[in-house]
Design a protein around this motif. Sequence first.
Motif, mmCIF file in Angstrom:
data_model
loop_
_atom_site.group_PDB
_atom_site.id
_atom_site.type_symbol
_atom_site.label_atom_id
_atom_site.label_comp_id
_atom_site.label_asym_id
_atom_site.label_seq_id
_atom_site.Cartn_x
_atom_site.Cartn_y
_atom_site.Cartn_z
ATOM 1 N N GLU A 3 6.625 -17.938 -69.031
ATOM 2 C CA GLU A 3 6.637 -18.243 -70.454
ATOM 3 C C GLU A 3 5.719 -19.418 -70.738
ATOM 4 N N SER A 4 5.355 -19.587 -72.009
ATOM 5 C CA SER A 4 4.439 -20.663 -72.385
ATOM 6 C C SER A 4 5.002 -22.031 -72.019
ATOM 7 N N ASP A 130 5.160 -11.715 -72.849
ATOM 8 C CA ASP A 130 5.799 -12.526 -71.806
ATOM 9 C C ASP A 130 5.709 -14.014 -72.134
ATOM 10 N N PRO A 133 8.443 -15.273 -75.772
ATOM 11 C CA PRO A 133 9.614 -14.420 -75.983
ATOM 12 C C PRO A 133 10.247 -14.590 -77.361
ATOM 13 N N HIS A 138 5.828 -15.009 -81.023
ATOM 14 C CA HIS A 138 5.107 -13.834 -80.543
ATOM 15 C C HIS A 138 4.251 -13.250 -81.663
#
Length: 433
Positions: A3-4, A130, A133, A138
């Motif tokens: 994740e980021s 991905d 989330p 997003h």
Amino acid sequence: MTESSDLPKWRLALSLAALFLSSMCTMGDLVVSPVAADVYQAFADSPEWLVNLGVTGPALFGLPFGLATGVLCDKLDKKKIMVIGFAVFTLSAVFGAACESVYFFVTMRLLATGVGWGITNTAALSILADLFPDEAEHGKYVGWYNSAMSAIGALLAYGAGVLAAGSWQNAYAMYLIAIPVLVMLAVFLPSFPPTRDVATSVQEVKGASASSVAALARGLFPFQERDRAPQGWWKRLAALSIQVFLVATLYFVILYLVALYVADAGVGNEAFSGMLMSIMTIGTALSSLVFGFFYKRFRNSVYIPALFAISFVFLALAKFPIAPVIVAALAIAGLAWPFYFCYFYTRCTEIVPSTKQSTATSIVAAADGLAVTASSFLLTGTIAATGGSCLDAYQVFGFTMLAIAIASSLAAIARVARRKSSASFDTTHTLIR
């Protein structure tokens, strides 16, 4: 799942830059579009169907590769798939005009913007799902991706037109910028292992029984909506894919075949058609930047005004074929399109289990890609059926899009009513207990 929040800011920024720049693969056709007439002339002695395959066939050829990529992204590292797909694009695009043979030209085109597009488009959007989330985040980054893609497409088309002044093969020099992008993808993208469902992860606890695993999963892990998608999630995905195909086919009639309308309306030449495409592309780039803002507030209804806007664009073009109206109408179409394009690429990952989001992305991408090919058949078929011109066909398309917009509005209203009814039932049930 990467994740980021797992990445330092510099790594996230460079990863996003690489992903956004990789969208040049999706827009790769815009290098060939300005020199299409020269291509037909260069291969005038070759079968017309073969030249057509090289010019407009890659999108259709790439569909099975996009579908396969969706399945693979749910099972393998998405970074490896992304790098492999973009490497195929880079090699076949850079060397696409190395030999003036129609068979070589067609093969390289099918590999570059067929196979390459099918793989990278699905992989890039799966990676964004991905990284972010959160549904609102997003949506925002899908919008930014589309904005970058539109801007890159405009640059590719302009640069190719300038370079092709001496020879059409010179346009291929624009593809050289893919080489540093490939390096960026390989260096800066982190690994994206396949998403695993919660029950499978919990079952790895040594000695856990099936019942205790289920209980542990229910008790310890808060499921997001897409993780607890009902068994009928595939029905919603199928309905969305059908809608995508219908809406995109109609819109692509304007985007890719506007030159035919300009000719039938008698309002300009190739330069005017090119200007109209630029106006639409710039509008799309600008509008994509704010999609996330509106999606966060309006969620699954965000696209409905865009459908009404595009329907009125068709009707305006059919009834008022004069230059000022055409310019204004196509500017509106370009501004409206991202609110549907970004919506369906965001929505498709939210209505399926997290382990199926790459597959879902590939399915709607296939519907979108198939619409490119279908648009020309729809236009010519409608003209033949009406016995008129593009203006008559556009009137039919306007009312068709209007019907889709109304049906989508009614479906949205019904969805909200069901949600309120369900919430009311849950509240009453809680009070009774």
